[in-house]
Enzyme design. Structure first.
Site, PDB file in Angstrom:
ATOM      1  CD  GLU A 115      -1.871  -2.506   1.298  1.00 46.30           C
ATOM      2  OE1 GLU A 115      -0.741  -2.667   1.627  1.00 46.30           O
ATOM      3  OE2 GLU A 115      -2.955  -3.307   1.161  1.00 46.30           O
ATOM      4  CD  GLN A 119      -7.788  -7.184  -1.962  1.00 47.67           C
ATOM      5  OE1 GLN A 119      -7.276  -7.568  -1.093  1.00 47.67           O
ATOM      6  NE2 GLN A 119      -7.766  -7.515  -3.302  1.00 47.67           N
ATOM      7  CG  PHE A 120     -11.468  -4.890   2.649  1.00 45.93           C
ATOM      8  CD1 PHE A 120     -12.779  -5.131   3.139  1.00 45.93           C
ATOM      9  CD2 PHE A 120     -10.863  -5.834   2.035  1.00 45.93           C
ATOM     10  CE1 PHE A 120     -13.564  -6.043   2.469  1.00 45.93           C
ATOM     11  CE2 PHE A 120     -11.644  -7.033   1.627  1.00 45.93           C
ATOM     12  CZ  PHE A 120     -12.840  -7.095   1.761  1.00 45.93           C
ATOM     13  CB  ALA A 121     -11.562   1.797   3.883  1.00 49.98           C
ATOM     14  CG  ASP A 122     -10.997  -2.000   7.312  1.00 46.12           C
ATOM     15  OD1 ASP A 122     -11.153  -2.255   8.478  1.00 46.12           O
ATOM     16  OD2 ASP A 122     -11.684  -2.258   6.422  1.00 46.12           O
ATOM     17  CG  PHE A 123      -6.125  -3.900   3.733  1.00 47.78           C
ATOM     18  CD1 PHE A 123      -6.305  -4.368   5.345  1.00 47.78           C
ATOM     19  CD2 PHE A 123      -6.763  -4.495   3.298  1.00 47.78           C
ATOM     20  CE1 PHE A 123      -6.735  -5.574   5.603  1.00 47.78           C
ATOM     21  CE2 PHE A 123      -7.515  -5.829   3.406  1.00 47.78           C
ATOM     22  CZ  PHE A 123      -7.465  -6.266   4.764  1.00 47.78           C
ATOM     23  CG  HIS A 139     -11.933  -7.328   6.258  1.00 43.08           C
ATOM     24  ND1 HIS A 139     -10.954  -8.155   7.213  1.00 43.08           N
ATOM     25  CD2 HIS A 139     -11.328  -7.964   4.851  1.00 43.08           C
ATOM     26  CE1 HIS A 139     -10.135  -8.714   6.257  1.00 43.08           C
ATOM     27  NE2 HIS A 139     -10.049  -8.347   4.935  1.00 43.08           N
TER      28      HIS A 139
END
Ligand code: TPP
Length: 667
Positions: A406, A428-432, A473
């Site tokens: 990222e 891929q997910f905002a968390d990442f 997630h």
């Protein structure tokens, strides 16, 4: 004539170099040395502030810069004065930069070498050291996509190679065969940390094997070796694009910063390396071989000293910068004139997810160099299939699968922007996004304010809970970004808004975080025009009008509010869907609150430090006299987001809203 010599273990071999080149190398090394010698005097006189010395490392800055072509980008570090001087930046501008004057490059907003200049194709560092390595990837990617056959050179110290950014940048460059020269100046110490406490391998160059990359070890104190080897390597990289890791062995002859001292460095090390001084030895070589006569040497030195004094005088005489709040605020974002595209095409029922996919696809058609990058977005079509079928239409150059890097990808997006290419990065997910947090909030967000370089990047953020996906997630992490000046934050709740706002986000030259609530992807449908259109930032939409209360919300919470009102038809509320959080439509909020006298804000995120808190504070500050009740904030629990769906339902603010609304109305 024999053009070789061995002085203090520096083996000079100038057989393939013109005499004029030898003299140029010498002059270019002498200039930063003389500047620093002058600065040491000024420092002692209290006339300037500290800096990071490059004394003893000039051969690397100068050799690399001269080996590059003028229009190729260089990304230097804090000890690379020689890069700036060799690229012929007028000295008064450098001095002005160090003194925070207007003739510098950052309008007094950043210090020392923390600036870039497109004019001289130099992209300066941010304090965090590592991020520029990935930025170099982006610049090199642009050159590859445009087929310019240009090389990008980026510097780091050996300390900086311990940062994750280094590994990610090398990995991405290698996987994508990017024409980058990663120049590591191994100078023995990172602040006070010796190499043996910094890394375990014998040579940093050995790491290249792990990335499937070519590497070279170069004597960083030997200007001829640096120049000739880097020139050859650069030439070959132009023809055959690939990253190369270059480890320059050298030594830091002064303290970490002037004048912090070198007490922790054994004296014999200092003595050994003093004998290997890159400038003194080269000067002896030139003199011994008859390339530099005594009188010529004196003249060269005199001229440089004259130039330094003259330019220092200009910088000292220049007035201090005068600015005001408006000026400063106006430079946080690049001005973007909103271009309205309306469309009269037929509308068709469209899911939230398809609206986003359509906006992305139509933007790819409109901006024919727009690049999208993300994990599994090419053949696989992305975790949510938003880019399904894109490679067939746009090809793999523009629809790029990325390694799980990222940081490097957000940095590469910055590099693309520096080279004039727009990009969209899919998390891929905002968390990442946390894995790319540093470049986002420190590099992309601050670069326009610092030196007028925009970051033309959209980061797509599939976010949100209610899908039983657990703590990593499900987050809706917009508040991490709404508090960072320089970023725009968009958070639509309906397909129509999502499509128009994503098109605007891509047109906007600033970094935009575009939040897409996953629970809305396949559950929310609306009639949406088929063709391309845009919607403006900073304009909330008023979904319902009523006089009892103002309800402010965004994202999935908008739907929770509408469901609650459907169940309670007697409540007459203004419902404000913010749509964009930065810029925020405060006007719409104040107008409504002044009418209703009551305000409730519903957010999905946990309470403390979120949007609701700031909006509440704004209402208190601007509408206090109109209020009939305290402003109410409704938010999720102050815990991480639990996985089990019952626990998650308990966590979410959705279930607290109805009671909170009723209690506010009864106040
Ligand atoms: C992320 C981060 N951590 C720590 C620092 C503080 N710091 C600035 S320079 C430096 C040493 C860097 O060492 P190296 O990369 O070897 O470069 P050198 O100073 O030796 O040229 C440190 C620890 C920083 N600027 N950024």
């Amino acid at each position: 004539m024999d053009k070789t010599a061995d002085l203090f273990n520096i083996k000079y071999n100038a057989e393939n170099l013109e005499d004029s080149t030898l003299l140029q190398l010498y002059k270019c090394m002498l200039k930063p040395r003389l500047i620093e010698e002058k600065m040491l005097i000024l420092l002692r006189q209290g006339k300037i502030s500290k800096w990071f010395s490059g004394i003893g490392q000039e051969a690397i800055s100068v050799g690399v810069t001269l080996a590059m072509q003028q229009d190729e980008y260089i990304l230097p570090m804090h000890r690379n004065l020689g890069v700036f001087t060799t690229r012929k930046i007028p000295l008064y501008r450098l001095f002005g930069q160090w003194q925070g004057k207007a003739s510098g490059f950052t309008k007094g907003r950043d210090r020392s070498f923390h600036f870039g200049t497109q004019q001289y194709k130099i992209i300066g560092m941010i304090s965090h050291l590592g991020p520029q390595l990935g930025v170099a990837d982006g610049i090199a990617l642009a050159s590859k996509l445009k087929n310019t056959k240009e090389v990008t050179a980026v510097f780091t110290g050996e300390g900086g190679t311990s940062e994750g950014d280094f590994h990610e940048a090398l990995n991405v460059a290698s996987v994508w065969s990017l024409p980058v020269l990663f120049c590591v100046e191994n100078n023995g110490y990172g602040l006070s940390t010796p190499t043996k406490e910094q890394y375990k391998c014998k040579n940093i160059a050995d790491r290249a094997l792990g990335y499937g990359m070519e590497a070279h070890i170069i004597d960083g104190n030997n200007i001829i070796e640096v120049y000739t080897k880097v020139k050859d390597i650069a030439e070959s990289v132009r023809e055959n694009p690939r990253p190369v890791l270059l480890e320059f062995k050298t030594f830091r002859m002064r303290g970490h910063e002037e004048a912090s001292g070198t007490k922790y460095v054994p004296q014999e090390l200092m003595d050994t390396w003093a004998k290997k001084d890159p400038l003194i030895n080269f000067q002896s070589f030139l003199k011994n071989k008859g390339f530099l006569a005594e009188a010529e040497e004196v003249k060269i030195k005199k001229n440089i000293i004259h130039e330094i004094n003259e330019h220092l005088d200009i910088a000292f005489k220049e007035n201090n910068i005068i600015s005001n709040e408006t000026n400063e605020l106006n430079d946080v974002y690049q001005k973007s004139i909103y271009q309205e595209f309306r469309c009269n095409s037929e509308a068709k029922e469209t899911r939230f997810i398809d609206a986003i996919s359509d906006a992305l696809k139509q933007s790819m058609q409109k901006h024919n160099d727009l690049v999208i990058m993300g994990q599994d977005i090419a053949e696989y079509g992305g975790a949510f299939k938003i880019t399904n079928g894109f490679i067939e239409e746009f090809g793999k150059d523009r629809v790029r699968n990325t390694p799980i890097c990222e940081s490097a990808i957000i940095e590469a997006a910055m590099g693309l922007s520096i080279a004039g290419i727009k990009s969209v990065v899919e998390m891929q997910f905002a968390d990442f996004v946390t894995s790319g947090f540093n470049p986002l909030v420190n590099y992309l967000a601050k670069s326009y304010y610092r030196w007028n370089q925009n970051a033309d990047v959209v980061i797509r953020m599939p976010c949100g809970g209610g899908v039983a996906a657990g703590p990593f997630h499900s987050q809706t992490n917009e508040a991490w970004f709404t508090k960072t000046p320089g970023l725009k934050v968009v958070y639509p709740a309906f397909p129509y808004d999502a499509k128009g706002l994503l098109a605007t986000a891509i047109n906007d030259p600033n970094p935009v975080l575009f939040f897409e609530h996953k629970a809305l992807y396949r559950n929310t449908r609306q009639e949406v025009p088929v063709d391309y259109y845009t919607l403006p930032f900073g304009k909330a939409s008023v979904l319902k009008e009523g006089n009892d209360v103002t309800i402010i919300c965004y994202g999935a919470a908008v739907h929770w509010v509408l469901e609650t009102l459907d169940k309670n038809e007697s409540i007459n509320a203004d419902v404000i869907d913010l749509r964009t959080l930065q810029p925020l439509d405060t006007e719409a909020i104040y107008t409504s609150v002044k009418k209703t006298g009551r305000a409730i804000i519903l957010q999905e995120d946990s309470l403390f430090g979120g949007m609701a808190s700031d909006i509440s504070a704004l209402i208190m500050e601007h509408c206090f006299e109109h209020l009939d009740a305290p402003v109410k904030r409704v938010a999720s629990m102050e815990t991480p987001i639990p996985f089990d769906s019952q626990l998650e339902q308990q966590y979410l603010s959705k279930n607290k809203f109805e009671a909170a609304l009723k209690s506010l109305l009864e106040y």
